[in-house]
Write an enzyme that holds these catalytic residues in place. Structure first.
Site, PDB file in Angstrom:
ATOM      1  N   ARG A  37     -37.753  11.028 -45.815  1.00  0.00           N
ATOM      2  CA  ARG A  37     -36.857  11.998 -45.234  1.00  0.00           C
ATOM      3  C   ARG A  37     -35.618  11.604 -44.691  1.00  0.00           C
ATOM      4  O   ARG A  37     -34.654  12.214 -44.798  1.00  0.00           O
ATOM      5  CB  ARG A  37     -37.632  12.870 -44.446  1.00  0.00           C
ATOM      6  CG  ARG A  37     -38.469  13.999 -45.198  1.00  0.00           C
ATOM      7  CD  ARG A  37     -39.145  14.811 -44.516  1.00  0.00           C
ATOM      8  NE  ARG A  37     -40.027  15.783 -45.431  1.00  0.00           N
ATOM      9  CZ  ARG A  37     -40.986  16.752 -44.994  1.00  0.00           C
ATOM     10  NH1 ARG A  37     -41.298  16.641 -43.779  1.00  0.00           N
ATOM     11  NH2 ARG A  37     -41.506  17.554 -45.952  1.00  0.00           N
ATOM     12  N   LYS A 201     -55.572  28.553 -55.797  1.00  0.00           N
ATOM     13  CA  LYS A 201     -55.625  30.048 -55.770  1.00  0.00           C
ATOM     14  C   LYS A 201     -54.891  30.865 -56.478  1.00  0.00           C
ATOM     15  O   LYS A 201     -53.460  30.418 -56.546  1.00  0.00           O
ATOM     16  CB  LYS A 201     -55.766  30.414 -54.395  1.00  0.00           C
ATOM     17  CG  LYS A 201     -56.825  29.969 -53.454  1.00  0.00           C
ATOM     18  CD  LYS A 201     -56.691  30.579 -52.115  1.00  0.00           C
ATOM     19  CE  LYS A 201     -57.875  30.054 -51.468  1.00  0.00           C
ATOM     20  NZ  LYS A 201     -57.727  30.497 -49.840  1.00  0.00           N
ATOM     21  N   GLY A 377     -43.454  25.399 -49.155  1.00  0.00           N
ATOM     22  CA  GLY A 377     -43.263  26.637 -48.932  1.00  0.00           C
ATOM     23  C   GLY A 377     -42.018  27.344 -49.454  1.00  0.00           C
ATOM     24  O   GLY A 377     -41.813  28.371 -49.997  1.00  0.00           O
TER      25      GLY A 377
HETATM   26  P1  AMP Z   1     -52.382  24.704 -54.235  1.00  0.00           P
HETATM   27  O1  AMP Z   1     -52.019  24.592 -52.705  1.00  0.00           O
HETATM   28  O2  AMP Z   1     -52.627  26.016 -54.235  1.00  0.00           O
HETATM   29  O3  AMP Z   1     -51.212  24.304 -55.297  1.00  0.00           O
HETATM   30  O4  AMP Z   1     -53.855  23.958 -54.442  1.00  0.00           O
HETATM   31  C1  AMP Z   1     -53.733  22.675 -54.613  1.00  0.00           C
HETATM   32  C2  AMP Z   1     -55.298  22.211 -54.460  1.00  0.00           C
HETATM   33  O5  AMP Z   1     -55.961  22.563 -55.658  1.00  0.00           O
HETATM   34  C3  AMP Z   1     -55.602  20.712 -54.556  1.00  0.00           C
HETATM   35  O6  AMP Z   1     -55.925  20.301 -53.087  1.00  0.00           O
HETATM   36  C4  AMP Z   1     -56.594  20.646 -55.819  1.00  0.00           C
HETATM   37  O7  AMP Z   1     -57.722  19.745 -55.339  1.00  0.00           O
HETATM   38  C5  AMP Z   1     -57.000  22.118 -55.702  1.00  0.00           C
HETATM   39  N1  AMP Z   1     -57.563  22.205 -57.215  1.00  0.00           N
HETATM   40  C6  AMP Z   1     -57.123  22.293 -58.211  1.00  0.00           C
HETATM   41  N2  AMP Z   1     -57.780  22.397 -59.200  1.00  0.00           N
HETATM   42  C7  AMP Z   1     -59.141  22.560 -58.665  1.00  0.00           C
HETATM   43  C8  AMP Z   1     -60.207  23.316 -59.385  1.00  0.00           C
HETATM   44  N3  AMP Z   1     -60.546  23.187 -60.329  1.00  0.00           N
HETATM   45  N4  AMP Z   1     -61.281  23.565 -58.314  1.00  0.00           N
HETATM   46  C9  AMP Z   1     -61.116  23.192 -57.037  1.00  0.00           C
HETATM   47  N5  AMP Z   1     -59.842  23.031 -56.473  1.00  0.00           N
HETATM   48  C10 AMP Z   1     -58.982  22.598 -57.320  1.00  0.00           C
END
Ligand code: AMP
Length: 397
Positions: A37, A201, A377
């Protein structure tokens, strides 16, 4: 079209220029463990020095929650910045940020000098965007430059409030790049325009999905969020991640894609495990046919090919969220395959911040992408089509 004034549009010679940087670097025992950074901030700072500005830098670091915490002082940043710039960066060690040290240091500045203020979040008013602290910051300068994209989705004194009390507010080179790629490329893309979404999610990306379905030619969904779609369509997902409250939403999005003529691609197979662990037993299962006791951990090999083929003719690709549990080496293959496919494209490739940016860098494809956003974010809010207060506050061209 976001058309903001930048450091290229102003004359700062002899003027006091307050620059909001993102110096939120990881520290261990007072040592900076990742200086990316700081290095990223140099072009804007060097430009202002070259142009004869009196350069006053400010930033937050960590979450001191409105009071001085010595372990979150920016003092080590001043030391390292001095080395990187090859000139002294005078540290104004005021616990109240704008105090006697800062005022004296600024009063003594010559053209091209650099001063760094203490952590702006030492002040409780900072995150409340309160006028008192905003005015104090503004009193130090004639011109304000915002180059901190990571906080652009927040309205704080040091990136938004201060602009109320300064005549000229512009963006720095880092902010300009984020605006050009995440803001303008997404709203005025070269087509075909493909978005790839993954991550854990659906619920954290609802507005992103909705907004992108109005803009893209194709939406590819992988990662944990794909299982909510799979279950909504009647598939068996075993123990895979699923948000039952969003099944109806998933169906609505499938319909919205149809209505908008957007091609929606979901995984056709998955790498599944019998436990949430790198060392579990592993199988490949067709999408929607995951046995009880197993969970989807990554996209499968057929899906890797399907997604890689799907982006081949794209001219703009935006990617946010990993295709699987990429932190576990046995389930990084899908994320790796998407990164490799993007790296090969003759297209504008934009990686939203957070996990996908980290994955692309870890996997060694960082320099193959057109733009990797520095804000997690903030980049998501851009993709949601929201106006970012830190961007809005800069003067229009
Ligand atoms: P996000 O912050 O919503 O972009 O989510 C990122 C996280 O999603 C990472 O830590 C991944 O390990 C998790 N992730 C991705 N695919 C899966 C899955 N099939 N099952 C559980 N966690 C997942």
């Amino acid at each position: 079209m976001l058309n903001k004034k930048s450091v290229d549009d102003i004359n700062v010679k002899g003027k006091r220029v307050l620059v909001r940087c993102d110096f939120n670097v990881p520290l261990q025992d007072g040592k900076i463990t990742d200086e990316n950074r700081l290095v990223a901030a140099l072009p804007t700072i060097q430009k202002l020095i070259r142009d004869g500005g009196k350069v006053i830098l400010c930033s937050h670091l960590g979450k001191p929650k409105g009071e001085p915490k010595p372990e979150m002082s920016l003092a080590p940043v001043a030391v390292r910045l001095s080395e990187l710039l090859g000139q002294e960066v005078k540290f104004a060690a005021d616990p109240e940020v704008v105090g006697p040290n800062a005022k004296a240091a600024v009063a003594a500045m010559n053209e091209g000098d650099v001063v760094l203020l203490e952590n702006t979040r030492y002040r409780a008013e900072e995150t409340k965007n309160d006028d008192t602290f905003s005015k104090e910051l503004a009193s130090l300068c004639d011109v304000f430059v915002n180059d901190a994209f990571g906080t652009a989705h927040r309205a704080h004194c040091s990136n938004v409030g201060v602009t109320k009390f300064v005549d000229t507010s512009v963006v720095g080179y880092l902010m300009q790049k984020e605006i050009d790629f995440l803001g303008n490329a997404v709203n005025n893309p070269k087509r075909p325009f493909v978005a790839i979404l993954g991550g854990a999610k659906v619920s954290s990306k609802i507005s992103v999905i909705e907004n992108l379905l109005d803009k893209v030619d194709m939406l590819i969904i992988g990662g944990g969020m794909s299982f909510t779609f799979s279950k909504a369509m009647g598939g068996k997902i075993g123990n895979s991640l699923c948000e039952d409250d969003y099944l109806e939403y998933a169906l609505k999005m499938i319909q919205k894609a149809k209505d908008n003529g957007v091609k929606l691609l979901l995984p056709v197979d998955n790498k599944i495990g019998d436990a949430f662990s790198n060392d579990c037993n592993i199988q490949i299962a067709k999408a929607g046919e995951i046995p009880d006791g197993w969970e989807g951990m990554d996209i499968g090999p057929e899906t890797e090919k399907l997604f890689a083929d799907a982006v081949k003719d794209a001219k703009t690709v935006v990617w946010n969220g990993p295709m699987g549990c990429f932190e576990m080496p046995n389930f990084a293959s899908g994320t790796n395959a998407v990164a490799a496919a993007l790296a090969d494209l003759d297209a504008v490739t934009i990686i939203g911040g957070g996990d996908s940016a980290a994955a692309v860098n870890i996997l060694g494809y960082g320099d193959k992408m057109t733009h990797i956003s520095t804000g997690g974010g903030a980049s998501l809010e851009f993709l949601e089509g929201k106006e970012l207060p830190g961007v809005v506050a800069a003067n229009d061209k």
